[in-house]
Design a protein around this motif. Structure first.
Motif, mmCIF file in Angstrom:
data_model
loop_
_atom_site.group_PDB
_atom_site.id
_atom_site.type_symbol
_atom_site.label_atom_id
_atom_site.label_comp_id
_atom_site.label_asym_id
_atom_site.label_seq_id
_atom_site.Cartn_x
_atom_site.Cartn_y
_atom_site.Cartn_z
ATOM 1 N N GLN A 1 22.491 -2.762 3.114
ATOM 2 C CA GLN A 1 21.526 -2.533 4.195
ATOM 3 C C GLN A 1 22.162 -2.791 5.554
ATOM 4 O OE1 GLN A 1 17.854 -2.163 4.129
ATOM 5 N NE2 GLN A 1 17.735 -1.779 1.935
ATOM 6 N N HIS B 1 13.314 -3.486 3.367
ATOM 7 C CA HIS B 1 13.325 -4.340 2.172
ATOM 8 C C HIS B 1 12.620 -5.653 2.489
ATOM 9 C CE1 HIS B 1 15.742 -8.051 1.851
ATOM 10 N NE2 HIS B 1 16.362 -7.632 2.930
ATOM 11 N N LYS C 1 12.599 8.563 2.946
ATOM 12 C CA LYS C 1 13.170 7.225 3.054
ATOM 13 C C LYS C 1 14.087 6.981 1.862
ATOM 14 C CE LYS C 1 11.020 5.263 6.672
ATOM 15 N NZ LYS C 1 11.706 4.558 7.781
ATOM 16 N N ASN D 1 16.109 4.055 -0.338
ATOM 17 C CA ASN D 1 16.141 2.622 -0.645
ATOM 18 C C ASN D 1 17.398 2.334 -1.470
ATOM 19 O OD1 ASN D 1 15.605 -0.054 -1.095
ATOM 20 N ND2 ASN D 1 13.649 0.262 -2.121
ATOM 21 N N SER E 1 10.214 0.710 -5.520
ATOM 22 C CA SER E 1 10.121 1.818 -4.575
ATOM 23 C C SER E 1 9.348 2.968 -5.199
ATOM 24 C CB SER E 1 11.528 2.287 -4.189
ATOM 25 O OG SER E 1 11.476 3.388 -3.315
ATOM 26 N N ALA F 1 7.225 2.272 0.863
ATOM 27 C CA ALA F 1 7.874 2.338 2.167
ATOM 28 C C ALA F 1 6.918 1.926 3.284
ATOM 29 C CB ALA F 1 8.406 3.750 2.424
ATOM 30 N N GLN G 1 12.275 -7.571 -6.206
ATOM 31 C CA GLN G 1 12.115 -6.460 -5.274
ATOM 32 C C GLN G 1 10.817 -5.707 -5.505
ATOM 33 O OE1 GLN G 1 15.991 -4.683 -6.486
ATOM 34 N NE2 GLN G 1 16.446 -4.584 -4.292
ATOM 35 N N SER H 1 6.131 -2.089 2.953
ATOM 36 C CA SER H 1 7.245 -2.939 3.381
ATOM 37 C C SER H 1 7.492 -2.812 4.882
ATOM 38 C CB SER H 1 8.517 -2.588 2.596
ATOM 39 O OG SER H 1 8.877 -1.232 2.781
ATOM 40 N N GLU I 1 14.437 2.515 3.690
ATOM 41 C CA GLU I 1 13.163 1.860 3.404
ATOM 42 C C GLU I 1 13.328 0.363 3.657
ATOM 43 O OE1 GLU I 1 10.284 1.167 -0.497
ATOM 44 O OE2 GLU I 1 11.309 3.100 -0.249
#
Length: 615
Positions: A132, A149, A475, A477, A295, A29, A292, A32, A147
């Protein structure tokens, strides 16, 4: 700084200056958030951009810049937005309706700057991007709660280029015909696994890996048909973790192998049969990829998110009268979410009805302890691979983990250890009680699912992670979002009449998953628990194959409603715990019943939220 010839697991990570030291920033977190907070010029190797594709997006940049200065009309922006959506996202009118409402031309430019190759970004990427955008536009709280991205997208045209360069194109064309779709599939798979990428694409892979440093990443399939309305392809294509540790050459090769494996999964018998069964063989199924950042944070040599799970905005599993299906549910695990989406035959997850989070199927704490998660999936950074460890081992090797938030003390274990003079005892059980009762987590997840369902105008299914920081802050995600495929018969119109006891063939007294059904049953296939329990393992596999044959015979005779009853878990990989059928063997079944009679004490984990259940 002298680094030549040296290596450390954090030397390519961001560092913060604290006092007289530079300390590595390792939480996903935080990384990013820092990287997305600065303007992103794009990948360095994109300097070759001279084609129509890139000129089109460069023009979009100019138009958007003019629009922000009030030097360009909104109509021109809308016109260009519509064109770019059709070449990089989708032409599906249902998705376009949502995209038009929640994404902007600036969002499409952002995608282009983080894109390797050309073409579509695929269904999984669209779902993540829309989730998102929907959340951030619906409530300002989500701007802080999500979080950040910083994903990358490998365009669908890279897949086609790879097939052509590695002599797979014409062989793959056989997969478009119902009579030949399995012919040569294995040969194509092997060629894909041994193929090579164009040099200019490898250059962009290198730039992307330099951006991520040594942060673990996951390469996710994102085909054109995946996660769309009507077809989820849940679990049909691969998604692979890359721990991203060691020398750069090793990390690059592991990343390329992950892509090859996902490309090859398009040719698997399971994926091709899925497409054939849904009459999708003639549809253009290109494979894009979503890369990605994983996380979570490192705890010693382990890397994992504190919480992961699957959420459904409609809860088809109602085990008590107070549970409201419309409130939704989540399937919760500690560690990586692979344990939530893939069934584990001898372990459990926490299934939470969001309107009654404290209501569990188990009555007493003893039952809760017996049916809680015992093992955790995580990345071992030292070994460089995905591994499974006991919760006790992970908790004891995770300094700084807010253990009390996820686990409860087992007072019986503490009492027994004191009575017997035992010092080294691990008395914690994964119940998530404090998380569910003393934080805003449940309310936030309900809000998340409701807002996404409202935007999609249908139930949705999401995959998510959660990580807690100082003072209870956390956070979320959202790594995936798709329409939740619900197949039902609508409201019951027939009045259920009383049935004389002598006329009852079967009576179910457990919970039912799915909408109520009042229907004739054309064929019943019943595996008698006591007889099955006496079979050796080889014969249990034979029973599974026989069931597949019987279901196909029912299909051939056009018997619509087939009911299966059997002990333990359907689709298990462990014959001692149930019947090891594949999904393809029972895909035509309408009613599936798991009898808790495989052996004493066995209560199968609920399949809700897993790929098997989605199918």
């Amino acid at each position: 700084l002298k680094v030549y010839g040296r290596y450390s697991p954090t030397m390519y990570m961001l560092h913060k200056w604290q006092g007289s030291s530079f300390l590595p920033v390792t939480e996903s977190a935080a990384i990013s958030s820092v990287l997305t907070g600065a303007p992103w010029p794009g990948l360095k190797s994109a300097s070759y951009r001279l084609g129509v594709w890139d000129r089109m997006f460069m023009h979009a940049e100019e138009v958007w810049s003019s629009y922000t200065r009030a030097e360009c009309s909104e109509e021109k922006v809308k016109e260009l937005f519509h064109v770019l959506v059709s070449v990089v996202l989708t032409e599906d009118p249902r998705l376009c309706r949502i995209i038009k409402r929640y994404l902007t031309l600036d969002d499409l430019i952002y995608i282009w700057k983080r894109m390797i190759g050309t073409g579509y970004v695929g269904g999984k990427s669209i779902g993540m991007l829309l989730a998102q955008a929907i959340l951030k536009k619906s409530d300002s709280r989500w701007v802080e709660l999500l979080e950040a991205h910083d994903s990358f997208f490998i365009g669908s045209e890279v897949f086609y280029t790879y097939l052509v360069l590695n002599d797979c194109w014409w062989l793959r064309q056989k997969q478009r015909h119902p009579k030949t779709f399995l012919d040569g599939a294995e040969e194509v798979r092997q060629r894909i696994l041994k193929g090579q990428f164009p040099e200019y694409i490898v250059g962009r892979f290198c730039d992307m890996l330099n951006y991520f440093g040594q942060s673990p990443i996951i390469v996710r399939s994102s085909s054109l048909l995946e996660d769309s309305f009507g077809n989820s392809f849940a679990g049909k294509y691969e998604s692979l973790f890359c721990p991203n540790q060691g020398p750069f050459e090793k990390r690059l090769e592991e990343f390329q192998n992950a892509i090859r494996t996902i490309y090859a999964s398009c040719m698997s018998e399971e994926a091709l049969t899925y497409r054939a069964r849904r009459k999708l063989l003639d549809r253009d199924e290109q494979m894009a990829l979503l890369v990605q950042r994983v996380s979570g944070a490192p705890y010693g040599d382990f890397f994992y998110p504190q919480i992961a799970g699957v959420g459904l905005s409609f809860n088809p599993y109602v085990w008590g009268k107070e549970i409201e299906p419309g409130a939704g549910m989540i399937r919760l695990v500690f560690g990586l979410g692979t344990r939530a989406v893939n069934r584990s035959d001898d372990d459990y997850t926490r299934v939470v009805a969001l309107n009654a989070p404290q209501r569990r199927p188990e009555k007493a704490f003893e039952g809760v302890c017996q049916h809680t998660q015992q093992r955790v999936e995580l990345l071992d950074l030292k070994a460089g691979q995905l591994v499974e460890r006991s919760f006790e081992a992970v908790a004891q090797q995770s300094p700084g983990l807010p253990l009390k938030l996820f686990a409860s003390l087992d007072e019986d274990i503490l009492r027994l250890s004191r009575e017997r003079g035992m010092e080294k005892v691990f008395p914690w059980t994964l119940t998530f009680e404090k998380l569910l009762s003393e934080t805003r987590f449940v309310a936030d997840v309900r809000s998340l699912l409701r807002r996404l369902q409202d935007a999609y105008q249908c139930p949705v299914e999401v995959e998510f992670t959660v990580n807690f920081f100082e003072e209870g802050q956390y956070k979320v995600n959202v790594v995936q979002c798709r329409p939740f495929q619900i197949k039902g018969s609508g409201a019951l119109t027939d009045t259920l009449r009383e049935v004389a006891e002598e006329d009852v063939v079967f009576r179910a007294v457990g919970a039912i998953i799915g909408q109520s059904l009042f229907s004739t049953v054309d064929r019943i296939i019943h595996v008698i628990p006591s007889a099955y329990a006496q079979l050796v393992e080889r014969d249990r596999y034979s029973i599974a194959r026989l069931i597949g044959t019987l279901v196909k015979q029912a299909q051939a005779k056009k018997l619509e409603n087939v009911m299966l009853l059997g002990p333990g878990r359907w689709g298990t990989t462990t014959p001692s715990l149930g019947i090891p059928v594949s999904f393809g063997e029972i895909s035509a079944v309408s009613i599936l019943c798991e009898i808790v009679a495989m052996r004493d004490g066995l209560i199968p984990d609920v399949s809700l939220g897993t790929h098997f259940f989605s199918e």
